[in-house]
Design a protein around this motif. Structure first.
Motif, PDB file in Angstrom:
ATOM      1  N   SER A 137      26.856 -10.187 -12.997  1.00 15.65           N
ATOM      2  CA  SER A 137      27.676  -9.886 -11.736  1.00 15.65           C
ATOM      3  C   SER A 137      27.872 -11.082 -10.865  1.00 15.65           C
ATOM      4  N   LYS A 138      26.863 -12.095 -10.603  1.00 15.57           N
ATOM      5  CA  LYS A 138      26.997 -13.320  -9.990  1.00 15.57           C
ATOM      6  C   LYS A 138      27.936 -14.241 -10.703  1.00 15.57           C
ATOM      7  N   TRP A 139      27.932 -14.265 -11.743  1.00 16.62           N
ATOM      8  CA  TRP A 139      28.579 -15.451 -12.705  1.00 16.62           C
ATOM      9  C   TRP A 139      29.523 -14.602 -13.755  1.00 16.62           C
ATOM     10  N   GLY A 140      30.492 -13.869 -13.118  1.00 15.52           N
ATOM     11  CA  GLY A 140      31.259 -13.099 -14.211  1.00 15.52           C
ATOM     12  C   GLY A 140      31.850 -13.913 -15.236  1.00 15.52           C
ATOM     13  N   GLU A 141      32.019 -15.104 -15.163  1.00  9.55           N
ATOM     14  CA  GLU A 141      32.774 -15.897 -16.330  1.00  9.55           C
ATOM     15  C   GLU A 141      32.058 -16.089 -17.440  1.00  9.55           C
ATOM     16  N   LEU A 142      30.591 -15.942 -17.336  1.00  8.97           N
ATOM     17  CA  LEU A 142      29.780 -16.220 -18.552  1.00  8.97           C
ATOM     18  C   LEU A 142      29.807 -14.832 -19.411  1.00  8.97           C
ATOM     19  N   THR A 143      29.726 -15.164 -20.685  1.00  9.76           N
ATOM     20  CA  THR A 143      29.881 -13.855 -21.278  1.00  9.76           C
ATOM     21  C   THR A 143      28.407 -13.478 -21.547  1.00  9.76           C
ATOM     22  N   ASP A 144      28.345 -12.269 -22.185  1.00 10.92           N
ATOM     23  CA  ASP A 144      27.109 -11.489 -22.287  1.00 10.92           C
ATOM     24  C   ASP A 144      26.206 -12.442 -23.337  1.00 10.92           C
ATOM     25  N   ASP A 145      26.923 -12.857 -24.196  1.00 12.14           N
ATOM     26  CA  ASP A 145      26.278 -13.716 -25.366  1.00 12.14           C
ATOM     27  C   ASP A 145      25.749 -14.812 -24.733  1.00 12.14           C
ATOM     28  N   GLU A 146      26.655 -15.535 -23.701  1.00 18.47           N
ATOM     29  CA  GLU A 146      25.898 -16.838 -23.282  1.00 18.47           C
ATOM     30  C   GLU A 146      24.771 -16.377 -22.564  1.00 18.47           C
ATOM     31  N   ILE A 147      24.804 -15.394 -21.826  1.00 13.39           N
ATOM     32  CA  ILE A 147      23.716 -15.129 -20.997  1.00 13.39           C
ATOM     33  C   ILE A 147      22.559 -14.574 -21.700  1.00 13.39           C
ATOM     34  N   ASP A 148      22.844 -14.018 -22.863  1.00 12.49           N
ATOM     35  CA  ASP A 148      21.661 -13.795 -23.672  1.00 12.49           C
ATOM     36  C   ASP A 148      21.031 -15.063 -24.430  1.00 12.49           C
TER      37      ASP A 148
END
Length: 69
Positions: free
Chosen positions: A19-30
């Protein structure tokens, strides 16, 4: 706050990070898996900002997390 606390709670924080950095994908965050340097680099890349600004945003995120805890 020690970044190790954020790293240890990374799985629980992925929604907040998204929610803070919405342009990051779920995969990238993982893939970040709590690695601050990797998160800094991704924020720089996605948002076209300097490293100092990315680190400032991460520091603000940590401060928000600390106050919510």
């Amino acid at each position: 706050m020690n970044w190790n606390i954020i790293k240890g709670n990374w799985k629980q924080l992925t929604g907040t990070v998204q929610s803070k950095w919405g342009e990051l994908t779920d995969d990238e965050i993982d893939q970040v898996a709590g690695d601050r340097e990797r998160l800094t680099g991704l924020i720089q890349e996605r948002y076209g900002i300097a490293k100092d600004e990315a680190e400032r945003q991460i520091d603000a995120f940590v401060a928000e997390y600390k106050s919510a805890a």
